[in-house]
Design a protein around this motif. Structure first.
Motif, PDB file in Angstrom:
ATOM      1  N   PHE A  18       0.845  -1.186   0.000  1.00 15.43           N
ATOM      2  CA  PHE A  18       0.000   0.000   0.000  1.00 15.43           C
ATOM      3  C   PHE A  18       0.885   1.242   0.000  1.00 15.43           C
ATOM      4  CE2 PHE A  18      -2.469   3.271   2.259  1.00 15.43           C
ATOM      5  CZ  PHE A  18      -3.626   3.269   1.490  1.00 15.43           C
ATOM      6  N   GLU A  19       0.609   2.143  -0.904  1.00 16.43           N
ATOM      7  CA  GLU A  19       1.325   3.423  -0.912  1.00 16.43           C
ATOM      8  C   GLU A  19       0.511   4.432  -0.114  1.00 16.43           C
ATOM      9  OE1 GLU A  19       3.962   4.560  -4.580  1.00 16.43           O
ATOM     10  OE2 GLU A  19       1.923   4.069  -5.200  1.00 16.43           O
ATOM     11  N   SER A  20       1.163   5.104   0.798  1.00 20.51           N
ATOM     12  CA  SER A  20       0.463   6.093   1.600  1.00 20.51           C
ATOM     13  C   SER A  20       0.391   7.413   0.836  1.00 20.51           C
ATOM     14  CB  SER A  20       1.184   6.302   2.931  1.00 20.51           C
ATOM     15  OG  SER A  20       2.353   7.068   2.726  1.00 20.51           O
ATOM     16  N   PRO A  21      -0.581   8.251   1.174  1.00 19.79           N
ATOM     17  CA  PRO A  21      -0.644   9.562   0.540  1.00 19.79           C
ATOM     18  C   PRO A  21       0.638  10.372   0.760  1.00 19.79           C
ATOM     19  CG  PRO A  21      -2.666   9.115   1.739  1.00 19.79           C
ATOM     20  CD  PRO A  21      -1.705   8.014   2.068  1.00 19.79           C
ATOM     21  N   LEU A  22       1.313  10.159   1.889  1.00 24.36           N
ATOM     22  CA  LEU A  22       2.561  10.880   2.153  1.00 24.36           C
ATOM     23  C   LEU A  22       3.656  10.457   1.170  1.00 24.36           C
ATOM     24  CD1 LEU A  22       3.983  12.970   3.869  1.00 24.36           C
ATOM     25  CD2 LEU A  22       4.587  11.153   5.463  1.00 24.36           C
ATOM     26  N   GLN A  23       3.731   9.159   0.883  1.00 23.23           N
ATOM     27  CA  GLN A  23       4.707   8.684  -0.107  1.00 23.23           C
ATOM     28  C   GLN A  23       4.398   9.262  -1.488  1.00 23.23           C
ATOM     29  OE1 GLN A  23       3.822   4.548   0.668  1.00 23.23           O
ATOM     30  NE2 GLN A  23       5.960   4.166   1.239  1.00 23.23           N
ATOM     31  N   ILE A  24       3.134   9.314  -1.825  1.00 22.64           N
ATOM     32  CA  ILE A  24       2.730   9.830  -3.130  1.00 22.64           C
ATOM     33  C   ILE A  24       2.999  11.329  -3.210  1.00 22.64           C
ATOM     34  CG2 ILE A  24       0.753  10.175  -4.667  1.00 22.64           C
ATOM     35  CD1 ILE A  24      -0.297   7.467  -3.469  1.00 22.64           C
ATOM     36  N   LEU A  25       2.708  12.061  -2.126  1.00 20.05           N
ATOM     37  CA  LEU A  25       3.012  13.494  -2.097  1.00 20.05           C
ATOM     38  C   LEU A  25       4.503  13.720  -2.302  1.00 20.05           C
ATOM     39  CD1 LEU A  25       2.097  16.453  -1.633  1.00 20.05           C
ATOM     40  CD2 LEU A  25       2.508  16.050   0.802  1.00 20.05           C
ATOM     41  N   ALA A  26       5.317  12.913  -1.654  1.00 22.79           N
ATOM     42  CA  ALA A  26       6.772  13.034  -1.823  1.00 22.79           C
ATOM     43  C   ALA A  26       7.173  12.792  -3.274  1.00 22.79           C
ATOM     44  CB  ALA A  26       7.488  12.048  -0.897  1.00 22.79           C
ATOM     45  N   THR A  27       6.505  11.872  -3.930  1.00 21.49           N
ATOM     46  CA  THR A  27       6.785  11.610  -5.346  1.00 21.49           C
ATOM     47  C   THR A  27       6.412  12.820  -6.195  1.00 21.49           C
ATOM     48  OG1 THR A  27       6.405   9.246  -5.030  1.00 21.49           O
ATOM     49  CG2 THR A  27       6.293  10.078  -7.289  1.00 21.49           C
ATOM     50  N   TYR A  28       5.240  13.397  -5.930  1.00 22.79           N
ATOM     51  CA  TYR A  28       4.822  14.606  -6.666  1.00 22.79           C
ATOM     52  C   TYR A  28       5.844  15.723  -6.481  1.00 22.79           C
ATOM     53  CZ  TYR A  28       0.040  12.663  -7.102  1.00 22.79           C
ATOM     54  OH  TYR A  28      -1.054  11.903  -7.388  1.00 22.79           O
ATOM     55  N   LEU A  29       6.299  15.901  -5.243  1.00 21.08           N
ATOM     56  CA  LEU A  29       7.228  16.989  -4.945  1.00 21.08           C
ATOM     57  C   LEU A  29       8.624  16.718  -5.486  1.00 21.08           C
ATOM     58  CD1 LEU A  29       5.976  17.789  -1.347  1.00 21.08           C
ATOM     59  CD2 LEU A  29       5.619  19.162  -3.412  1.00 21.08           C
ATOM     60  N   ALA A  30       8.976  15.456  -5.637  1.00 18.60           N
ATOM     61  CA  ALA A  30      10.260  15.122  -6.260  1.00 18.60           C
ATOM     62  C   ALA A  30      10.206  15.433  -7.750  1.00 18.60           C
ATOM     63  CB  ALA A  30      10.596  13.656  -6.039  1.00 18.60           C
ATOM     64  N   ALA A  31       9.037  15.237  -8.340  1.00 17.75           N
ATOM     65  CA  ALA A  31       8.867  15.516  -9.771  1.00 17.75           C
ATOM     66  C   ALA A  31       8.854  17.015 -10.056  1.00 17.75           C
ATOM     67  CB  ALA A  31       7.574  14.885 -10.278  1.00 17.75           C
ATOM     68  N   ALA A  32       8.336  17.785  -9.122  1.00 18.55           N
ATOM     69  CA  ALA A  32       8.239  19.237  -9.314  1.00 18.55           C
ATOM     70  C   ALA A  32       8.402  19.916  -7.959  1.00 18.55           C
ATOM     71  CB  ALA A  32       6.898  19.600  -9.935  1.00 18.55           C
ATOM     72  N   LEU A  58     -11.044   8.055  -0.222  1.00 19.21           N
ATOM     73  CA  LEU A  58     -10.298   8.599  -1.358  1.00 19.21           C
ATOM     74  C   LEU A  58      -9.074   7.742  -1.658  1.00 19.21           C
ATOM     75  CD1 LEU A  58     -10.197  12.472  -0.757  1.00 19.21           C
ATOM     76  CD2 LEU A  58     -11.632  11.200  -2.342  1.00 19.21           C
ATOM     77  N   HIS A  59      -8.780   7.615  -2.934  1.00 18.90           N
ATOM     78  CA  HIS A  59      -7.551   6.936  -3.337  1.00 18.90           C
ATOM     79  C   HIS A  59      -6.379   7.764  -2.805  1.00 18.90           C
ATOM     80  CE1 HIS A  59      -4.332   5.392  -5.846  1.00 18.90           C
ATOM     81  NE2 HIS A  59      -5.092   4.334  -6.044  1.00 18.90           N
ATOM     82  N   PRO A  60      -5.324   7.132  -2.288  1.00 13.51           N
ATOM     83  CA  PRO A  60      -4.196   7.896  -1.734  1.00 13.51           C
ATOM     84  C   PRO A  60      -3.601   8.909  -2.715  1.00 13.51           C
ATOM     85  CG  PRO A  60      -3.974   5.578  -1.198  1.00 13.51           C
ATOM     86  CD  PRO A  60      -5.146   5.690  -2.131  1.00 13.51           C
ATOM     87  N   ARG A  61      -3.565   8.564  -3.995  1.00 15.38           N
ATOM     88  CA  ARG A  61      -3.032   9.479  -5.003  1.00 15.38           C
ATOM     89  C   ARG A  61      -3.910  10.721  -5.145  1.00 15.38           C
ATOM     90  NH1 ARG A  61      -3.648   7.923 -10.744  1.00 15.38           N
ATOM     91  NH2 ARG A  61      -3.294   9.924 -11.679  1.00 15.38           N
ATOM     92  N   LEU A  62      -5.231  10.521  -5.096  1.00 13.20           N
ATOM     93  CA  LEU A  62      -6.169  11.640  -5.188  1.00 13.20           C
ATOM     94  C   LEU A  62      -6.089  12.521  -3.945  1.00 13.20           C
ATOM     95  CD1 LEU A  62      -8.463  13.152  -6.595  1.00 13.20           C
ATOM     96  CD2 LEU A  62     -10.050  11.457  -5.660  1.00 13.20           C
ATOM     97  N   LEU A  63      -5.976  11.909  -2.776  1.00 17.20           N
ATOM     98  CA  LEU A  63      -5.868  12.677  -1.538  1.00 17.20           C
ATOM     99  C   LEU A  63      -4.597  13.534  -1.539  1.00 17.20           C
ATOM    100  CD1 LEU A  63      -6.881  13.438   1.261  1.00 17.20           C
ATOM    101  CD2 LEU A  63      -5.762  11.375   2.146  1.00 17.20           C
ATOM    102  N   ALA A  64      -3.482  12.958  -1.963  1.00 18.17           N
ATOM    103  CA  ALA A  64      -2.223  13.715  -2.028  1.00 18.17           C
ATOM    104  C   ALA A  64      -2.345  14.870  -3.016  1.00 18.17           C
ATOM    105  CB  ALA A  64      -1.075  12.787  -2.422  1.00 18.17           C
ATOM    106  N   ALA A  65      -2.991  14.649  -4.153  1.00 22.30           N
ATOM    107  CA  ALA A  65      -3.171  15.711  -5.151  1.00 22.30           C
ATOM    108  C   ALA A  65      -4.049  16.830  -4.604  1.00 22.30           C
ATOM    109  CB  ALA A  65      -3.767  15.138  -6.432  1.00 22.30           C
TER     110      ALA A  65
END
Length: 133
Positions: A18-32, A58-65
């Motif tokens: 399971f990917e947490s929203p925090l991990q996904i947010l970190a990925t978004y922020l690494a990209a930009a 909410l899907h973790p990716r949607l919550l992070a977005a």
């Protein structure tokens, strides 16, 4: 529905399941990469969302977005509802602005007027207090 959400949480305890929203947010922020204040607001907002039962749906990716979009709109010195912010979030996160607007207005409506207190990474002891709009 409750049992399905509990099962998702329990499976989330298994590494790599399971990917947490925090991990996904970190990925978004690494990209930009964003300003430290934006990162701090988004992270603190994710913590607040974790305390709300309704956000489990909410899907973790949607919550992070959604948290990133709210953070961008509430970062001091940022241009709030700037169309460029919406385009940025759509490009990096893969969600249309309309989709994020809908979920922020419904599932994350509790964030409107919320006061966040967070510590930017380069804050050197200063806390940032923000009232979300």
């Amino acid at each position: 529905m409750v049992l399905a959400m509990e099962a998702r949480l329990l499976r989330g305890l298994e590494l790599g399941e399971f990917e947490s929203p925090l991990q996904i947010l970190a990925t978004y922020l690494a990209a930009a990469p964003q300003r430290d204040t934006t990162v701090a607001i988004a992270q603190e907002l994710l913590v607040q969302c974790a305390r709300e039962y309704g956000t489990l749906a909410l899907h973790p990716r949607l919550l992070a977005a959604c948290c990133l979009r709210i953070a961008l709109r509430n970062t001091p010195g940022q241009h709030g509802c700037d169309i460029d912010n919406d385009d940025f979030v759509a490009r990096v996160c893969g969600y249309a602005p309309e989709v994020l607007t809908e979920h922020i207005a419904t599932t994350l409506r509790f964030t409107a007027g919320m006061e966040l207190s967070c510590q930017p990474l380069n804050g050197a002891g200063t806390r940032l207090n923000v009232v979300l709009c």
